[in-house]
Design a protein around this motif. Structure first.
Motif, PDB file in Angstrom:
ATOM      1  N   UNK A  56       0.830  -1.218   0.000  1.00 21.28           N
ATOM      2  CA  UNK A  56       0.000   0.000   0.000  1.00 21.28           C
ATOM      3  C   UNK A  56       0.856   1.256   0.000  1.00 21.28           C
ATOM      4  N   UNK A  57       1.862   1.281   0.863  1.00 21.34           N
ATOM      5  CA  UNK A  57       2.735   2.455   0.975  1.00 21.34           C
ATOM      6  C   UNK A  57       3.457   2.728  -0.342  1.00 21.34           C
ATOM      7  N   UNK A  58       4.022   1.679  -0.934  1.00 24.30           N
ATOM      8  CA  UNK A  58       4.746   1.835  -2.199  1.00 24.30           C
ATOM      9  C   UNK A  58       3.809   2.257  -3.333  1.00 24.30           C
ATOM     10  N   UNK A  59       2.606   1.699  -3.331  1.00 22.86           N
ATOM     11  CA  UNK A  59       1.629   2.026  -4.362  1.00 22.86           C
ATOM     12  C   UNK A  59       1.158   3.474  -4.221  1.00 22.86           C
ATOM     13  N   UNK A 150       7.931 -10.339  -3.266  1.00 21.86           N
ATOM     14  CA  UNK A 150       6.942  -9.254  -3.321  1.00 21.86           C
ATOM     15  C   UNK A 150       6.578  -8.925  -4.763  1.00 21.86           C
ATOM     16  N   UNK A 151       7.592  -8.764  -5.604  1.00 20.01           N
ATOM     17  CA  UNK A 151       7.352  -8.356  -6.990  1.00 20.01           C
ATOM     18  C   UNK A 151       6.479  -9.323  -7.742  1.00 20.01           C
ATOM     19  N   UNK A 152       6.741 -10.611  -7.576  1.00 18.22           N
ATOM     20  CA  UNK A 152       5.945 -11.599  -8.318  1.00 18.22           C
ATOM     21  C   UNK A 152       4.550 -11.771  -7.730  1.00 18.22           C
ATOM     22  N   UNK A 153       4.421 -11.658  -6.416  1.00 16.74           N
ATOM     23  CA  UNK A 153       3.083 -11.706  -5.810  1.00 16.74           C
ATOM     24  C   UNK A 153       2.252 -10.513  -6.285  1.00 16.74           C
ATOM     25  N   UNK A 154       2.871  -9.341  -6.329  1.00 14.09           N
ATOM     26  CA  UNK A 154       2.178  -8.139  -6.798  1.00 14.09           C
ATOM     27  C   UNK A 154       1.765  -8.301  -8.261  1.00 14.09           C
ATOM     28  N   UNK A 155       2.658  -8.876  -9.077  1.00 14.07           N
ATOM     29  CA  UNK A 155       2.336  -9.090 -10.494  1.00 14.07           C
ATOM     30  C   UNK A 155       1.180 -10.069 -10.658  1.00 14.07           C
ATOM     31  N   UNK A 181      -5.499   2.031 -10.096  1.00 17.00           N
ATOM     32  CA  UNK A 181      -4.392   1.334  -9.441  1.00 17.00           C
ATOM     33  C   UNK A 181      -3.578   0.453 -10.385  1.00 17.00           C
ATOM     34  N   UNK A 182      -4.238  -0.144 -11.375  1.00 14.78           N
ATOM     35  CA  UNK A 182      -3.589  -1.181 -12.189  1.00 14.78           C
ATOM     36  C   UNK A 182      -2.211  -0.811 -12.746  1.00 14.78           C
ATOM     37  N   UNK A 188       5.221  -1.114  -9.969  1.00 11.71           N
ATOM     38  CA  UNK A 188       5.809  -1.544  -8.699  1.00 11.71           C
ATOM     39  C   UNK A 188       6.374  -2.963  -8.814  1.00 11.71           C
ATOM     40  N   UNK A 189       5.625  -3.851  -9.453  1.00 11.99           N
ATOM     41  CA  UNK A 189       6.091  -5.233  -9.633  1.00 11.99           C
ATOM     42  C   UNK A 189       7.410  -5.245 -10.406  1.00 11.99           C
TER      43      UNK A 189
END
Length: 372
Positions: A56-59, A150-155, A181-182, A188-189
């Motif tokens: 959330x913070x990074x987004x 994190x990156x792959x979960x976000x993707x 958001x998309x 971010x990913x």
């Protein structure tokens, strides 16, 4: 196991299937696979809230620092080949104001993270990364592990808001928020995955491209549900296997022999879970998903019961291929038993929902709701 519906792995649920009973037996005797699996499950449960806050913070930083959000929307729409999943220019600022604070955005993030694929995958990626670190005798870089996982979960999570926008079957009040958001989720990913180096990012981009092909075809097949071919449906399943397979490969930082083995294992397990998920959705909606293997088989056999039975056989075929990948692992591999236990949980998940479908006895509704 963790998922949207925790009852799937309750004691009574486990007792209802053959693989579930094997899971309970391994738990009783504290097998190596069970202990490893439980270790990563507990880590996930402890660290998931931290991940959601970090996400959330990074987004929020990405959204609020963007000086040309309309260009960002347009670029994302061009990349995924759809204007349906982006906002009109006039909508951007009202939506950005609506979710431009931590609490509102955190709520949306938690909604899209409430996904079987996210919750069932998070512990697995951490385990695969640790297994690779052990095998290649890497220095223990916790920051790199966090970034790559994190990156792959976000993707993977990006598919959730995109699917909800296209399907319009849940979170109807938040679809415009997801559209905003998309693009930032994807940015971010990529940012996090790039920490693994050029080859890791390249593999992600290849997988993401294939997944977009599958997602696009999935959308197009909704327009002709009664004439879907087996080849088309197999191609659309790239939406499951490409991102998940690439993620598995990148947990080994795209190094052989583990990269290929992890890729096959995760891709085929994802396709198997996809079948179970389609059966679960059939119960929830009292209608068969378009497109899906249950739809394809039900129409080709002109029989919903037989269609769902063939879907289960398809899921078993996918899982068999995932299990064959394990046989290629190096001798004395640290996490072989973990993967064997993981695939047992996938088998239980599918069996549980298939048995639940039979108990619900909604065959007539499923038949009447088939596309004509």
């Amino acid at each position: 196991m963790s998922g949207k519906d925790e009852s799937v792995f309750s004691k009574s649920a486990l007792m209802s299937t053959k693989p579930g009973k094997q899971i309970m037996k391994q738990g009783l005797f504290k097998s190596k696979g069970y202990k490893q699996f439980n270790q990563y499950k507990e880590e996930f449960e402890t660290k998931f809230p931290e991940f959601a806050k970090r996400f959330t913070t990074n987004l929020l930083e990405q959204i609020n620092s963007d000086s040309s959000p309309n260009s960002t929307q347009q670029k994302f729409g061009d990349e995924v080949g759809s204007t349906e999943i982006i906002l009109d220019a006039s909508q951007i600022e009202p939506i950005r104001a609506k979710i431009g604070n931590f609490d509102a955005l955190h709520d949306r993030v938690l909604r899209i993270l409430n996904s079987n694929f996210v919750k069932m995958t998070f512990p697995v990626f951490n385990a695969l990364f640790d297994a690779s670190t052990n095998y290649f005798q890497d220095s223990n870089e916790s920051n790199l592990r966090e970034d790559i996982v994190d990156g792959h979960i976000i993707a993977i999570d990006l598919s959730e808001p995109m699917d909800r926008i296209v399907d319009k079957d849940e979170d109807l009040d938040y679809l415009d928020d997801y559209k905003l958001m998309n693009p930032y989720i994807l940015i971010l990913a990529r940012e996090k995955i790039s920490k693994g180096g050029d080859e890791v990012l390249k593999q992600f981009e290849n997988g993401f491209k294939d997944a977009r092909v599958g997602q696009y075809l999935d959308t197009k097949l909704k327009e002709k549900p009664t004439s879907i071919t087996e080849a088309e449906l197999d191609e659309s399943y790239k939406k499951y296997r490409s991102v998940m397979g690439t993620a598995g490969q990148n947990m080994a930082l795209s190094r052989e022999p583990l990269g290929e083995i992890f890729h096959i294992g995760m891709a085929k397990a994802a396709e198997s879970v996809g079948c179970g998920n389609e059966i679960e959705d059939s119960i929830r909606d009292k209608a068969i998903k378009i497109p899906s293997w249950p739809l394809y088989y039900s129409l080709s056999k002109n029989d919903v019961k037989e269609g769902l039975e063939l879907t289960m056989k398809k899921s078993e075929s996918y899982l068999s291929e995932a299990r064959k990948a394990i046989e290629s692992l190096p001798d004395n591999f640290s996490h072989t038993k973990f993967l064997e236990f993981l695939f047992l949980t996938v088998e239980h998940y599918n069996d549980y929902w298939y048995k639940k479908l039979q108990q619900e006895n909604i065959w007539s509704e499923l038949s009447s709701n088939l596309p004509k």
